[in-house]
Design an enzyme around this catalytic site. Sequence first.
Site, mmCIF file in Angstrom:
data_model
loop_
_atom_site.group_PDB
_atom_site.id
_atom_site.type_symbol
_atom_site.label_atom_id
_atom_site.label_comp_id
_atom_site.label_asym_id
_atom_site.label_seq_id
_atom_site.Cartn_x
_atom_site.Cartn_y
_atom_site.Cartn_z
ATOM 1 N N LYS A 113 0.812 -1.220 0.000
ATOM 2 C CA LYS A 113 0.000 0.000 0.000
ATOM 3 C C LYS A 113 0.846 1.271 0.000
ATOM 4 C CE LYS A 113 -0.560 -0.465 4.942
ATOM 5 N NZ LYS A 113 -0.047 -1.836 5.062
ATOM 6 N N LYS A 213 -4.233 3.870 2.391
ATOM 7 C CA LYS A 213 -5.358 3.121 1.824
ATOM 8 C C LYS A 213 -6.410 4.076 1.265
ATOM 9 C CE LYS A 213 -4.371 -0.661 5.003
ATOM 10 N NZ LYS A 213 -4.641 -1.177 6.362
#
Lengths: 456, 456
Positions: A113, A213
């Site tokens: 991520k 995220k």
Amino acid sequence: MAEGSTLTEAPRVLRVALLGGGTVGSQVARILLDDAEALAARAGARLELVGIAVRNVDAPRDVELPRELYTTDAESLVASADLVIELMGGIEPARTHIIAALRRGASVVTGNKALLAQDGATLFDEADAHGAELNFEAAVAGAIPIIRPIRESLSGDRITRVLGIVNGTTNFILDAMDTTGAQFEDVLAEAQRLGYAEADPTADVEGLDAAAKAAILASLAFHTRVTLEDVRCEGITGVTASDIAAAQDAGMTIKLLAIAELVPAGAAGDGVSVRVHPTLLPAKHPLAAVRGAYNAVFVEAENAGALMFYGAGAGGAPTASAIMGDVVTTARRIIAGSPGRAGTTRTLPIVGLESVTTSYSIGLEVADEPGVLSRVAQVFADHGVSIETMRQKLEQKIGRGEVLPAAEEGAHGAGRAELRFVTHRASEAALAATVADIKNLDVVESVTSVLRVEGI
Amino acid sequence: MAEGSTLTEAPRVLRVALLGGGTVGSQVARILLDDAEALAARAGARLELVGIAVRNVDAPRDVELPRELYTTDAESLVASADLVIELMGGIEPARTHIIAALRRGASVVTGNKALLAQDGATLFDEADAHGAELNFEAAVAGAIPIIRPIRESLSGDRITRVLGIVNGTTNFILDAMDTTGAQFEDVLAEAQRLGYAEADPTADVEGLDAAAKAAILASLAFHTRVTLEDVRCEGITGVTASDIAAAQDAGMTIKLLAIAELVPAGAAGDGVSVRVHPTLLPAKHPLAAVRGAYNAVFVEAENAGALMFYGAGAGGAPTASAIMGDVVTTARRIIAGSPGRAGTTRTLPIVGLESVTTSYSIGLEVADEPGVLSRVAQVFADHGVSIETMRQKLEQKIGRGEVLPAAEEGAHGAGRAELRFVTHRASEAALAATVADIKNLDVVESVTSVLRVEGI
């Protein structure tokens, strides 16, 4: 019309390279070896694990795997693979290996991520330019299928908002504060003891993990480019037991939300606001029921309406499940002869919080005397901020949860009272000016909390 | 290694034929026309709506569309299309048109659950044989992305169980019974008045609609072939206000669940049980919080753990969103030069309820006299069915929700008492034998309900 090609039925082998042998990597290797037959049936090709690149071949591992699979030579491994699974984490050397694979036309599955939030656009361009796929379901919300639904299932709709509980550590802490009434520091210590929080919890509790995220979700949901720097981020270290108690009194709960929404950006049309902050939610909101270390992503789309995706947000096996879903799907496309493409992106302006309106919950400690509420209410009115509800609690007189309906009625003592306001939607600028003026009132001892509210 | 092909960047046009101009069809046509530019950017091709096949060109429609799009000649429309959207419903002529399209190599998007549950295997074989895709996200749970997550995101995992609230009408009715305490018939009448239930509600309330969806979910989750005939089905017409009240007393709620699970099938290995029936769920189970006409599907997988997918299960716009997600995704693959494939299937044995164990809730009306509980408990013991909890309610003496902890204690009158047992997991055969013997006890007036329990 488009010509359909008949699929090759001969048994094929795809060479799979794994970069990283940690918790998730070990689980992925285990599944590749143990479930080889079922995976071959689903993928249309045998998935041959040709090696696992690690820093130290002799380090102890969670899962027992054939020793000859380990190598420190990630570069050679990548150079020989049809499909690369990157689970090293961090920016380098992960970025270099992923780009090397894509340039060879090899597809990549990753759960990285941090790299995607920082430099996803470069990687997608490399994939498109070389006819390779880059898949990353594991990067957001662990095992929960959210990337694929947004990229594919909702590709014919217009997503307007995404609200996500995407960090299990902070949800565990807030849920425990909600259940026990304990303070943040005590619950954090307990979470560390139980293994739900790291020894250095900064990335989680300051919201940085959730912010990465949020950037990925916003990019996909709105077909635009959002990086970590575009995300306004506030963690949960300032949330107090008193905030949680006040939320409960009001029938609400506090969650750390990653929020991405389309907002009007003047003549330019749509803009995007992406932010992470503690947020009050009504107890009946589907996200309010997400307990412990679970994750969930709530998506609002023009035609689909409200959707929610719920499940385990972390852990070796759940994350490995997401990785393997990408591996099988990518393998199918390689076998079918052509990887997918993500669709074109546009560039929407990133809109600061000053242009976003939300409801706010504001807690004040005030002198317990007649006329206070009227003076405070006047300040809200002066700034055009309209009040939805007000609750008063007299300190040390009545217990938690008991609330007087009207601040101006009843007997007043020499003590202090606590006022909690929830406003209608207001801009951050109007709210900040309101709070500044309230602080200057002589009857106000302190502003104890300012929290945003969603879902009302 | 697999050779990646560089994608064609020239603007392409795909000819889209729509079969059916009802509620969902009208919304799909509206989206295709209104959002043409955004869809083209995402699909990589302009999606040209070439016609809408309907039975009567002059029938009044919900959505105003150019009249020249309508035709009664579905056959010619299919023969000219690159991509066919089938929204006629029912078996014929939908089946004939879908097969004609697939045989030409044209991909098909459909929401036809009845056809898929009856004859999906034939359609998938046709698609595979001719290099075409058959997508059907809208067939189960409306706008909720569940088909694609199961087929793709979880393709590297092993799904062990699927529990779904997949019929909005019955969930609306059960939820209203739960909220108001009203009887089934009264709530059904109200649901019909509000448009949540059809004038002829049979397909919904008898569980047939849910059973078709259960067959589709089971086929995908377990990579096997399940048809409507394999589904054991029981509707909600027998659920009483008293059942609901007793569930509430026990901290539970009643939902109509579509259940598909892997069960041991002796030496043959795995078998599949697929069933639809009213089910007690603990109030804290994520599915228990699914209110009104919403749908949700709860999936348990070996590595991913528990996942839940939640959203609107019906309605023109939500269903159109699911259809359009399939259309854009299918178009991308056509443009990329090759449709996907579903992976091979196996054939697992369908296991009857006699081989499945579940917990049961059993309600009895008994004489209110000493010794009754002991005699009833002995019958359970005789059949090896173990009791998890027992609650007693004395009729007309104590209010709902007040429960005596021990049936044998306290004063007994000449009245009747109600006993509610929840058992540990037992086979249906053992349960049926237990219930038959309990009915024969002279102290038992009647067995008021037998309901299955999940999630405890």
